[in-house]
Design an enzyme around this catalytic site. Structure first.
Site, PDB file in Angstrom:
ATOM      1  N   ASP A  35       0.866  -1.246   0.016  1.00  0.00           N
ATOM      2  CA  ASP A  35       0.043  -0.178  -0.108  1.00  0.00           C
ATOM      3  C   ASP A  35       1.038   1.339   0.149  1.00  0.00           C
ATOM      4  OD1 ASP A  35       0.798  -0.642   2.620  1.00  0.00           O
ATOM      5  OD2 ASP A  35      -1.228   0.157   3.504  1.00  0.00           O
ATOM      6  N   GLY A 121      -2.284  -5.348  18.979  1.00  0.00           N
ATOM      7  CA  GLY A 121      -1.046  -5.758  18.587  1.00  0.00           C
ATOM      8  C   GLY A 121      -1.124  -7.031  18.020  1.00  0.00           C
ATOM      9  N   ASP A 171      -5.276  -0.146   5.705  1.00  0.00           N
ATOM     10  CA  ASP A 171      -5.956  -0.540   7.027  1.00  0.00           C
ATOM     11  C   ASP A 171      -7.158   0.338   7.217  1.00  0.00           C
ATOM     12  OD1 ASP A 171      -4.057  -2.057   7.364  1.00  0.00           O
ATOM     13  OD2 ASP A 171      -2.947  -1.361   9.120  1.00  0.00           O
TER      14      ASP A 171
END
Length: 381
Positions: A35, A121, A171
């Protein structure tokens, strides 16, 4: 859930909220570290979400509370927000306030309470979910009229410039723009996108997500170093971005690069090609053929990009050995999660095999669940 969120908000902030907004985490089927090279990605949104319960304030204060936190409220002045001022989890929503104000949007303060079931995480974009849920809430509270892609770009700006993580836009676009029952094919240069139907259940397959419980931190410098290496390679090759290097020119390009940059370029070019292969298979109804593409992607991330770790490698190996059609790490790397394409009848056997392998290796037990393509950011109430 919505009633409880409103009740909890009132207990913390002393007034009823104006609404509840949600944004999902994501897993990326294929297209990793492409990306920020203007390439192609193919994520799905998870059913797991971050929920933001919120109301406007008239005094320019930003008050942030997390159900997963220690009970304290982070109280900030909107006009005092600047990169580096907030260093806790609150930097992610605070960064959205800052990014909107910096872009010239008329917003004031707000009270926010955050609750989430997106594992933090784990390489599942918990930060993007928090940013996009915050952006969706402020969009409605202040009548900004921003589209889902607009909100994604605001959220990315918050993470890049305020939090300090130089992530690409995948994202946030996945969290803001995905739809139920489809993967999101995204051209990260043009932001052109297509929802690719992905009905795994009807085809007899499941997407197994294996959280290795190795926490990753993309802010520790390793991610930034990879991005810088890719940008340096593109510059040396005279390209705007590595997306512009065709597969046919890869071998000649690698010969022109320093040894430490060549593997990065090889991964990006071949990964873009794997996204194209995946789309061909899905458009042709060949879901099972996606498996080898996933496994090849993991090998490239492990050997060329070197962002895997013993736990993610073991999860891939054990899943494939137990019958998964393919598997790979997903997310930025250095820990996090693995996805495996598995026949529905084999989910239990593959899960047990991975857990057994982790036990034999002395690793902490992984957490596994199946994921279905889900909806992006939205208002719940």
């Amino acid at each position: 859930m919505i009633d409880r969120a409103a009740t909890d908000f009132e207990a913390v902030h002393g007034a009823r909220p104006s609404g509840v907004w949600a944004a999902p985490g994501r897993v990326n089927l294929i297209g990793e570290h492409t990306d920020y090279n203007d390439g192609f990605v193919l994520p799905i949104a998870l059913p797991h979400t971050t929920r933001v319960t919120a109301r406007r304030r008239a005094d320019g204060r930003v008050r942030l509370h997390s159900t997963q936190g220690d009970g304290t409220i982070t109280d900030l002045a909107l006009d005092g927000l600047a990169p580096g001022v907030v260093t806790s989890w609150a930097a992610y929503p605070a960064g959205v306030f800052w990014a909107l104000a910096e872009a010239g949007h008329e917003i004031g303060g707000a009270d926010l309470s955050v609750d989430s079931d997106v594992p933090a995480g784990a390489g599942l974009s918990s930060s993007a979910a928090l940013e996009c849920a915050t952006a969706a809430a402020l969009n409605d509270l202040y009548g900004l009229g921003l589209s889902a892609p607009d909100l994604a770009l605001v959220a990315q700006r918050a993470e890049n410039a305020f939090v300090g993580v130089p992530c690409g836009v995948m994202d946030q676009m996945a969290s803001a723009c995905c739809t139920d029952g489809a993967a999101l094919l995204l051209d990260t240069r043009t932001l052109e996108r297509r929802h690719v139907p992905l009905d795994l259940e009807s085809a007899g397959f499941r997407l197994l997500v294996i959280d290795t419980r190795v926490k990753h931190d993309l802010g520790d410098g390793a991610y930034a170093a990879l991005r810088a290496g890719c940008e340096r390679a593109a510059d040396l090759l005279g390209l705007a971005a590595l997306r512009d290097l065709p597969a046919a020119g890869l071998t000649a390009a690698l010969e022109r690069l320093p040894g430490e940059l060549a593997p990065l370029v090889r991964h990006v070019v071949t990964e873009n090609r794997r996204v194209a292969e995946a789309i061909e298979h899905l458009d042709g109804g060949r879901i099972a053929a996606l498996g080898p593409v996933l496994t090849a992607g993991h090998a490239s991330l492990r050997d060329d990009f070197r962002v895997s770790c013993p736990e993610t490698d073991l999860a891939v190996e054990a899943a494939v050995a137990a019958g998964a059609l393919g598997a790979r790490m997903t997310g930025g790397g250095f820990g996090g999660s693995v996805i495996a394409l598995v026949a529905a009848a084999d989910v239990a056997a593959v899960t047990d095999a991975v857990r057994s392998a982790f036990g034999s290796a002395g690793f902490a037990a992984p957490v596994a669940f199946t994921a279905v393509p889900s909806a992006g950011a939205r208002r719940l109430a």
